[in-house]
Each structure stands twice: as C-alpha cells, then as structure tokens.
Design an enzyme around this catalytic site. Structure first.
Site, PDB file in Angstrom:
ATOM      1  N   CYS A  98      28.553 -32.510  -3.511  1.00 16.05           N
ATOM      2  CA  CYS A  98      27.427 -31.760  -2.948  1.00 16.05           C
ATOM      3  C   CYS A  98      27.776 -30.342  -2.578  1.00 16.05           C
ATOM      4  O   CYS A  98      27.681 -29.949  -1.408  1.00 16.05           O
ATOM      5  CB  CYS A  98      26.887 -32.518  -1.749  1.00 16.05           C
ATOM      6  SG  CYS A  98      26.317 -34.141  -2.256  1.00 16.05           S
ATOM      7  N   ARG A 140      53.680 -26.379 -16.016  1.00 18.61           N
ATOM      8  CA  ARG A 140      52.474 -26.387 -16.843  1.00 18.61           C
ATOM      9  C   ARG A 140      52.766 -26.419 -18.341  1.00 18.61           C
ATOM     10  O   ARG A 140      52.069 -27.093 -19.101  1.00 18.61           O
ATOM     11  CB  ARG A 140      51.675 -25.122 -16.507  1.00 18.61           C
ATOM     12  CG  ARG A 140      50.296 -25.099 -17.096  1.00 18.61           C
ATOM     13  CD  ARG A 140      49.617 -23.736 -16.873  1.00 18.61           C
ATOM     14  NE  ARG A 140      49.813 -23.169 -15.579  1.00 18.61           N
ATOM     15  CZ  ARG A 140      48.908 -23.181 -14.591  1.00 18.61           C
ATOM     16  NH1 ARG A 140      47.742 -23.749 -14.779  1.00 18.61           N
ATOM     17  NH2 ARG A 140      49.169 -22.615 -13.430  1.00 18.61           N
ATOM     18  N   TYR A 182      40.155 -21.708  -8.858  1.00 21.29           N
ATOM     19  CA  TYR A 182      40.642 -20.492  -9.540  1.00 21.29           C
ATOM     20  C   TYR A 182      39.686 -19.999 -10.630  1.00 21.29           C
ATOM     21  O   TYR A 182      40.098 -19.199 -11.475  1.00 21.29           O
ATOM     22  CB  TYR A 182      42.002 -20.766 -10.222  1.00 21.29           C
ATOM     23  CG  TYR A 182      42.980 -21.600  -9.454  1.00 21.29           C
ATOM     24  CD1 TYR A 182      43.565 -21.115  -8.287  1.00 21.29           C
ATOM     25  CD2 TYR A 182      43.337 -22.867  -9.881  1.00 21.29           C
ATOM     26  CE1 TYR A 182      44.479 -21.887  -7.577  1.00 21.29           C
ATOM     27  CE2 TYR A 182      44.251 -23.639  -9.190  1.00 21.29           C
ATOM     28  CZ  TYR A 182      44.817 -23.149  -8.036  1.00 21.29           C
ATOM     29  OH  TYR A 182      45.726 -23.915  -7.349  1.00 21.29           O
ATOM     30  N   GLU A 193      62.404 -23.931 -14.227  1.00 20.12           N
ATOM     31  CA  GLU A 193      61.519 -24.846 -13.507  1.00 20.12           C
ATOM     32  C   GLU A 193      60.139 -24.895 -14.176  1.00 20.12           C
ATOM     33  O   GLU A 193      59.129 -24.583 -13.548  1.00 20.12           O
ATOM     34  CB  GLU A 193      61.361 -24.383 -12.054  1.00 20.12           C
ATOM     35  CG  GLU A 193      62.662 -24.246 -11.291  1.00 20.12           C
ATOM     36  CD  GLU A 193      62.500 -23.551  -9.939  1.00 20.12           C
ATOM     37  OE1 GLU A 193      61.398 -23.045  -9.650  1.00 20.12           O
ATOM     38  OE2 GLU A 193      63.481 -23.515  -9.194  1.00 20.12           O
ATOM     39  N   PRO A 194      60.073 -25.283 -15.442  1.00 22.16           N
ATOM     40  CA  PRO A 194      58.774 -25.300 -16.114  1.00 22.16           C
ATOM     41  C   PRO A 194      57.907 -26.457 -15.626  1.00 22.16           C
ATOM     42  O   PRO A 194      58.405 -27.558 -15.401  1.00 22.16           O
ATOM     43  CB  PRO A 194      59.160 -25.508 -17.587  1.00 22.16           C
ATOM     44  CG  PRO A 194      60.422 -26.296 -17.521  1.00 22.16           C
ATOM     45  CD  PRO A 194      61.159 -25.791 -16.302  1.00 22.16           C
TER      46      PRO A 194
HETATM   47  N1  LLP Z   1      58.850 -23.042  -9.554  1.00 22.53           N
HETATM   48  C1  LLP Z   1      58.239 -22.671  -8.421  1.00 22.53           C
HETATM   49  C2  LLP Z   1      59.060 -22.194  -7.303  1.00 22.53           C
HETATM   50  C3  LLP Z   1      56.837 -22.744  -8.321  1.00 22.53           C
HETATM   51  O1  LLP Z   1      56.242 -22.358  -7.192  1.00 22.53           O
HETATM   52  C4  LLP Z   1      56.077 -23.215  -9.417  1.00 22.53           C
HETATM   53  C5  LLP Z   1      54.616 -23.309  -9.340  1.00 22.53           C
HETATM   54  C6  LLP Z   1      56.765 -23.611 -10.576  1.00 22.53           C
HETATM   55  C7  LLP Z   1      58.154 -23.502 -10.618  1.00 22.53           C
HETATM   56  C8  LLP Z   1      56.058 -24.140 -11.784  1.00 22.53           C
HETATM   57  O2  LLP Z   1      55.231 -23.174 -12.362  1.00 22.53           O
HETATM   58  P1  LLP Z   1      54.541 -23.467 -13.786  1.00 22.53           P
HETATM   59  O3  LLP Z   1      55.654 -23.513 -14.815  1.00 22.53           O
HETATM   60  O4  LLP Z   1      53.817 -24.753 -13.698  1.00 22.53           O
HETATM   61  O5  LLP Z   1      53.638 -22.313 -13.968  1.00 22.53           O
HETATM   62  N2  LLP Z   1      47.782 -25.093  -8.821  1.00 22.53           N
HETATM   63  C9  LLP Z   1      47.894 -23.909  -9.643  1.00 22.53           C
HETATM   64  C10 LLP Z   1      49.322 -23.593 -10.009  1.00 22.53           C
HETATM   65  C11 LLP Z   1      50.237 -23.444  -8.823  1.00 22.53           C
HETATM   66  C12 LLP Z   1      51.661 -23.145  -9.195  1.00 22.53           C
HETATM   67  C13 LLP Z   1      52.551 -23.212  -8.029  1.00 22.53           C
HETATM   68  N3  LLP Z   1      53.933 -22.999  -8.284  1.00 22.53           N
HETATM   69  C14 LLP Z   1      47.021 -24.086 -10.882  1.00 22.53           C
HETATM   70  O6  LLP Z   1      46.345 -25.103 -11.003  1.00 22.53           O
HETATM   71  O7  LLP Z   1      46.958 -23.188 -11.728  1.00 22.53           O
END
Ligand code: LLP
Length: 421
Positions: free
Chosen positions: A345, A280, A320, A277-278
C-alpha cells in the site's frame, strides 16, 4: 550470459520450466541457476588470470543463501562478510575461516572478538579506534589479528548515490591523505598484523575509469608506506563491478576480462596478494524473481499490471529506482505499455512505470530478471507479507533453498504484554 531462456516458448531455468516451480512452490519465488553462478564465478577468476597472487571473497551481502554460498565455496571462493551473522553463514556454508574477510563500518567489539575466535583471515579496519579496539581484544586473547586499513580515495564511482562509497563525504574508510599516519600508529600496536590496504568505491560501476583512478591512488599509498618502512603484503580491491540490467541498454558494464586486464596492468609492480570482493557480478544475473500477474487494472494513461511480488520482496526499484527487465514466462509475442506494481500500500511499490513489456493477463507468470543479487537478502515482511522463498536449480533438478516464512510465523515471535488492558 545466463541460463534463463525460452525453450518451446516457455522460460526455463536451466532444464526446469518455470511454470513447474510456480505450481509446486507458489509465487513470488526467487529462482537461482547453479550453472550461471558457476559460470560467473569462473569468468571472474579467468578475468584475473594475469594476477599472480589473488584471493576471491564473495560479498555475501549480495546473496547470503546457504545453497548459493555452498556453490561458490566449491568454486574456491571465500567470503567478504559485514556482520557476525554473515560470518556464521560463510562458515556454515563450508567456507574456510582463513578465507573470510570481515568488512563493515560498524563492527561491534563482540563481532571483532567473534572474528578472532573463529580464526578469520582478515579484518578490514575502517578507522583508527576500531583498529585500536581490535588490537586490544586480540592482545587479551594472546592473538595477533591480520588486518588491512580501508582507505577512502575520494573518487566518484559514477553510480547511484546510495551505493557510492568512495567519496570523501561517504562514511567508509579513512581519508587517503591521513592514511600514512594512521597506518604508522596502528602498525605499531601489538596484537595487530597490519599488512596492507583495502578500498571499495561503490557498487554497480559501469566504467573502469573510477576503479583505475582509485587503484592508482592506492598504488601510490603502497609505495609511500613501503618507503616509510612498512611491510605491505596484501591489498584488497573490493567489489563493485556492474552487470547489465536492461536488454539492449547502451550502457554496457566492463566485462570481468576487461576489469581483470586493467587490474593486472595497474598493479603489475605491486608485489602483493590482491584480494577481491565481488558480489553482484557473480550473483546478479544468476537469479530471477518469479511472479504471477494478479490483476490488470486500467490506469489514467496506461494500465497497471498488479503482480504478486512487491517492494518487500525486491526492494531495489523502490530504493534506487533500479531497472529490472520484466519478461513473460510464456510470451505471446504481443506487447503492451503498462506500469508494473505490487500489492503493497504505497506508490513506491512500483517496479516499472509506463514500460513497454510482454503482454500479460491475470494468471500469467513473469519474471523480474537480474534479481540474484540484493534481491531476497533485502526482503522484508512489510504489510505482513510472507518472507519470499528461494529455489536453486541444477540442470533438471531443483531444491527449495529457503522456505517461504509465513506471516503467522513472524507473528508467533511477537507478544502482547499482559499490562495492556
Ligand atoms: N565490498 C564491500 C566493502 C562492499 O560494501 C560491497 C557492497 C561489496 C564488496 C560488493 O559489491 P558488489 O560487487 O556487489 O557491487 N543494495 C545495493 C548494493 C549495495 C552494495 C553494498 N556494498 C543494490 O541493490 O544495488
């Protein structure tokens, strides 16, 4: 590697000079590069070349724009969704229902039913009552829900606390120690085809060690479940691979190739379909937030560069303390030390404090880099600002893939009841 680069002193997205987008669409605006999305999608797949059976589900929470999703659908990606809204987006973008995985700790009964009606490929169950509810709903529809049980391996992902999900005290999954008994009870339910395990320990991981620790625990669990007579055909390893945010940083996240080699090694004997589940790692460096400098205001120590993007457009620094490189669209070669802030603001509306940046003056364009993931999707209209638009570039053409939604449009959905007065 991405397709945002200086050509003749002007930053381009692929073949489009960013000043052209600023002039024609206005700022702030997100700009995505199709070639970069495709490159990252391919790199992630290539990294997993030694994994014989795999399913790739883009975590669409990271960038749910329909244009972006269509690009990834064309790359053979399905979707990891966490709400009924995301489910409909994935379908609208052309992803096949069976390629959709439904994650999320708070799915409603209505959303579980929606997933069944749409014929999605897999439900990732977060706890026993959810599994029981799903079985009931499926049975009532004379269906069988394909599902896996998400476990919490109690591993520290070594990332920001707000995006860490695999520690015992996080809200996600069932404790790996109690997983066998929960799995046994749920797999006995008619209406459920409980076929495996899911794990996701956090986001923006910059080391392979926590992944490996979590995956090894999952491997032991799979062996235990099989020994107890269960058939395990699918394991979902989640997302979480980090991306570089800061040029010259000495913390360099593992490459998809390194990640894939580790996965192949750890899972060699599992004999399952592995699911990923990529988010980012595909979208992060495929987008920038283009902004214009409104003012340069003297500060107590260093000047404030006030840009027209704000925390409502890109929330990550405020939420963050995230770092996004700030680069002038037409860098002069001179630098300055400044704090970069938006018009909202509150002091939290700060993108960077006392940072050495390209020198900018009022009217100059700049970008916040690596804004393709968790950027526009987390935008709001705080301070009655417009909802930020999005543009997708493809070679020498581009399209507005999300309109700027004006504050007036948002206001039009509000009412003043006539009993006030
Ligand atoms: N699978 C599940 C169950 C997840 O909760 C997430 C991300 C992903 C896959 C994808 O993760 P990634 O490959 O993108 O790291 N808003 C935060 C990031 C929140 C991530 C939430 N879950 C930020 O801006 O850093």
């Amino acid at each position: 590697m991405n397709h945002f680069e200086l050509r003749d002193g002007v930053m381009h997205a692929e073949d489009i000079p960013l000043p052209r987008i600023a002039e024609e669409i206005g700022t702030p605006v997100y700009v995505y590069s199709r070639a970069t999305l495709e490159r990252h999608a391919q790199a992630f797949r290539d990294g997993l070349k030694d994994v014989p059976r795999k399913h790739l589900a883009f975590a669409i929470k990271s960038n749910p724009n329909l244009g972006v999703l269509r690009v990834l659908a064309r790359q053979g990606y399905g979707a990891d969704v966490v709400s009924g809204g995301e489910l409909e987006r994935a379908l609208a973008a052309g992803m096949a229902a069976e390629d959709i995985v439904f994650s999320g700790v708070g799915k409603t009964r209505a959303e579980l039913a929606q997933g069944l009606d749409r014929g999605i490929g897999q439900f990732n169950i977060e706890h026993e009552p959810e599994g029981i509810a799903l079985a009931e709903i499926a049975l009532a529809k004379e269906m069988t829900a394909p599902a896996v049980l998400r476990v919490n391996p109690d591993v520290d992902a070594g990332t920001h606390a707000k995006i860490s999900t695999g520690k015992a005290d996080n809200k996600f999954g069932v404790g790996i120690d109690v997983a066998p008994e929960i799995f046994a009870r749920l797999s006995a339910l008619p209406g459920l085809n409980l076929r495996g395990i899911a794990v996701h320990i956090g986001s923006q991981l910059t080391s392979l060690a926590p992944f490996e620790a979590a995956f090894k625990r999952v491997g032991e669990l799979v062996a235990d479940l099989r020994a107890a007579g269960h058939s395990i055909t699918h394991v979902d390893l989640g997302g979480g691979l980090g991306v570089p945010y800061r040029a010259g940083d000495n913390i360099i996240p593992p490459s998809p190739a390194d990640y894939g080699a580790m996965v192949a090694r750890v899972t060699r004997d599992w004999d399952v379909t592995l699911m990923f589940e990529p988010g980012r790692v595909i979208a992060g460096n495929s987008g920038v937030l283009l902004t214009e400098t409104l003012w340069v205001k003297p500060g107590a120590t260093h000047p404030f560069v006030i840009v027209d993007a704000a925390m409502n457009d890109l929330a990550r620094p405020a939420l963050y303390d995230a770092w996004h490189d700030f680069v002038a669209v037409k860098p002069s070669g001179e630098t300055m030390t400044a704090s970069i802030v938006g018009p909202v603001c509150e002091t939290g509306d700060t993108f960077a404090r006392d940072r050495l940046i390209d020198k900018v003056e009022a009217g100059d364009l700049a970008v916040f880099c690596s804004a393709g993931a968790y950027g526009a999707t987390m935008a709001s209209t705080y301070n009655s600002r417009s909802l930020v638009p999005e543009v997708l570039v493809d070679g020498d053409r581009y399209a507005v893939v999300a309109d700027r939604i004006a504050a007036g449009t948002i206001m039009a959905a509000e009412r003043v009841p006539d009993w006030i007065d």
